[in-house]
Motif scaffolding. Sequence first.
Motif, mmCIF file in Angstrom:
data_model
loop_
_atom_site.group_PDB
_atom_site.id
_atom_site.type_symbol
_atom_site.label_atom_id
_atom_site.label_comp_id
_atom_site.label_asym_id
_atom_site.label_seq_id
_atom_site.Cartn_x
_atom_site.Cartn_y
_atom_site.Cartn_z
ATOM 1 N N ASN A 25 0.467 -1.258 -0.394
ATOM 2 C CA ASN A 25 -0.157 -0.044 -0.469
ATOM 3 C C ASN A 25 0.361 1.746 0.356
ATOM 4 O OD1 ASN A 25 -2.403 -1.315 0.169
ATOM 5 N ND2 ASN A 25 -2.940 -1.303 2.583
ATOM 6 N N GLN A 26 1.719 1.614 0.321
ATOM 7 C CA GLN A 26 2.985 2.414 1.039
ATOM 8 C C GLN A 26 3.776 2.031 -0.908
ATOM 9 O OE1 GLN A 26 3.256 4.257 3.055
ATOM 10 N NE2 GLN A 26 4.733 5.464 2.730
ATOM 11 N N TYR A 27 4.140 1.789 -1.103
ATOM 12 C CA TYR A 27 4.425 1.867 -2.574
ATOM 13 C C TYR A 27 3.405 2.930 -3.558
ATOM 14 C CZ TYR A 27 5.838 0.380 -7.304
ATOM 15 O OH TYR A 27 6.232 0.053 -9.163
ATOM 16 N N TYR A 28 2.745 1.609 -3.894
ATOM 17 C CA TYR A 28 0.722 2.359 -4.488
ATOM 18 C C TYR A 28 0.805 3.716 -4.464
ATOM 19 C CZ TYR A 28 -1.022 -2.612 -5.587
ATOM 20 O OH TYR A 28 -1.099 -3.772 -6.070
ATOM 21 N N LEU A 29 0.660 4.401 -3.074
ATOM 22 C CA LEU A 29 0.933 5.870 -2.489
ATOM 23 C C LEU A 29 2.222 6.453 -2.905
ATOM 24 C CD1 LEU A 29 -1.724 7.378 -0.371
ATOM 25 C CD2 LEU A 29 0.869 7.030 1.534
ATOM 26 N N ILE A 30 3.175 5.863 -2.913
ATOM 27 C CA ILE A 30 3.987 7.116 -3.266
ATOM 28 C C ILE A 30 4.069 6.613 -5.152
ATOM 29 C CG2 ILE A 30 6.413 7.169 -3.587
ATOM 30 C CD1 ILE A 30 5.227 7.460 -0.285
ATOM 31 N N GLN A 31 3.663 6.228 -5.795
ATOM 32 C CA GLN A 31 3.064 5.381 -7.507
ATOM 33 C C GLN A 31 2.528 6.172 -7.471
ATOM 34 O OE1 GLN A 31 6.186 4.723 -8.908
ATOM 35 N NE2 GLN A 31 7.390 4.741 -7.197
ATOM 36 N N ASN A 32 1.226 6.739 -6.710
ATOM 37 C CA ASN A 32 -0.041 7.324 -7.290
ATOM 38 C C ASN A 32 -0.605 6.361 -7.874
ATOM 39 O OD1 ASN A 32 -0.111 10.268 -6.386
ATOM 40 N ND2 ASN A 32 1.877 10.384 -7.828
ATOM 41 N N ALA A 34 -2.444 3.927 -6.323
ATOM 42 C CA ALA A 34 -3.983 3.889 -5.239
ATOM 43 C C ALA A 34 -3.185 4.496 -3.758
ATOM 44 C CB ALA A 34 -4.518 1.844 -5.164
ATOM 45 N N VAL A 35 -4.913 4.866 -3.445
ATOM 46 C CA VAL A 35 -5.090 4.872 -1.367
ATOM 47 C C VAL A 35 -5.541 4.150 -0.719
ATOM 48 C CG1 VAL A 35 -5.057 6.984 -0.139
ATOM 49 C CG2 VAL A 35 -4.507 7.737 -2.181
ATOM 50 N N VAL A 36 -4.716 3.062 -0.172
ATOM 51 C CA VAL A 36 -5.341 2.619 0.603
ATOM 52 C C VAL A 36 -4.611 2.293 2.051
ATOM 53 C CG1 VAL A 36 -5.753 -0.507 0.849
ATOM 54 C CG2 VAL A 36 -5.398 0.577 -1.361
ATOM 55 N N HIS A 37 -5.625 2.425 3.173
ATOM 56 C CA HIS A 37 -4.895 2.060 4.355
ATOM 57 C C HIS A 37 -5.085 0.791 4.730
ATOM 58 C CE1 HIS A 37 -2.530 5.950 4.474
ATOM 59 N NE2 HIS A 37 -3.041 5.773 3.883
ATOM 60 N N LYS A 38 -4.069 0.106 5.871
ATOM 61 C CA LYS A 38 -5.114 -0.490 7.123
ATOM 62 C C LYS A 38 -5.749 0.647 8.095
ATOM 63 C CE LYS A 38 -4.504 -4.773 10.100
ATOM 64 N NZ LYS A 38 -5.126 -3.979 10.582
ATOM 65 N N ASN A 72 -8.980 -0.554 3.411
ATOM 66 C CA ASN A 72 -10.195 0.050 1.945
ATOM 67 C C ASN A 72 -9.201 1.440 1.737
ATOM 68 O OD1 ASN A 72 -10.520 2.288 4.557
ATOM 69 N ND2 ASN A 72 -13.074 1.714 4.202
ATOM 70 N N GLY A 73 -10.355 1.916 0.464
ATOM 71 C CA GLY A 73 -9.836 3.030 -0.222
ATOM 72 C C GLY A 73 -9.987 2.671 -1.609
ATOM 73 N N VAL A 74 -9.030 4.108 -2.408
ATOM 74 C CA VAL A 74 -9.938 4.127 -3.929
ATOM 75 C C VAL A 74 -8.802 3.570 -4.560
ATOM 76 C CG1 VAL A 74 -8.600 6.768 -3.096
ATOM 77 C CG2 VAL A 74 -10.341 6.563 -4.752
#
Lengths: 181, 181
Positions: A25-32, A34-38, A72-74
């Motif tokens: 999720n951290q990778y997805y976030l930094i790479q724009n 997806a934004v998913v968090h626990k 969950n996230g987007v």
Amino acid sequence: SGRSTSPTLYGNRGMSLEEDLQESNQYYLIQNIAVVHKKPTPIQIVDVHYPKRSAAVIKEAYFKQASTTDFNGVYKGRYIDFEAKETKNKTSFPLQNFHAHQIQHMQYVVKQNGICFVILMFSSLNEIYLLPAEKLFYFWERKESGQRKSITKTEVEENGYLIPIGYQPRIDYIKVINEFF
Amino acid sequence: SGRSTSPTLYGNRGMSLEEDLQESNQYYLIQNIAVVHKKPTPIQIVDVHYPKRSAAVIKEAYFKQASTTDFNGVYKGRYIDFEAKETKNKTSFPLQNFHAHQIQHMQYVVKQNGICFVILMFSSLNEIYLLPAEKLFYFWERKESGQRKSITKTEVEENGYLIPIGYQPRIDYIKVINEFF
Ligand SMILES: [Mg+2]
Ligand SMILES: [Mg+2]
């Protein structure tokens, strides 16, 4: 969860499914991507002390059962919602890992047209599957009707998607969503 | 949050903004309008006792600052994400109510095409506004550049949407989303 993890960790030791997902999720976030968090673990707080000149201390609290799923996230505007579970079994995935109110939550999400699924890890086999919520509901109903309390490995293979395991992201579940949802 | 609240509560006393939102979310859930939940408060657990024959007790823990917003969920497949804040001020909304990492999170969500906003309650005026995240970013940047540390009431009116307050749901923010997003 905001800190980057050292790459050497992966070579040296198996991380937990949850840690692997948080890293992904951290990778997805930094790479724009997806934004998913626990979600934080829900806690029932009973007693809090407020010492002078220092932070409030929780002195008595209890773990509460989560009423929703863990993640969950987007992704591209769409709502994503999932729960992740692992088993050491090699031939089936036990359904007692799930709770009735989690299933209920997933049913609400599916009705609202969210992307909803479970991530099932067979840790002894090093295989991770994405199983769409609708498929899980079928096996859950089967259990509720008094039949088998697990999903066979073959059923997971036939109804789910093998998630690529890699270096970055560790568990590339967005790739599966992108292809099949 | 799974329990229904007695209707008589509303006539008799003012509930908090957060309670009103949770009640509204419960209404949306039951009516299959949207699935939105408040995230649990994040806690740093330091010490847990495991008494025999009873539930684990958290004996020392601390409140952590949330790294995301408080509410998220799904509406017609779309991801929704928001933070709710209130002020007693009548002429402006103070921006110190928000944290830099919440703004950062909202920026990620907007990039990912989620529906992202803040709910701003002027409690002394009994007015509640929905302000889209993009508008908040503008006022946040203005503060960061050393200018005023709040959004004027007029700016909230001009850039936000007045949310209808009613009986059920109490705070009908989905109506605003449905019209303007
Ligand atoms: Mg869980
Ligand atoms: Mg908050």
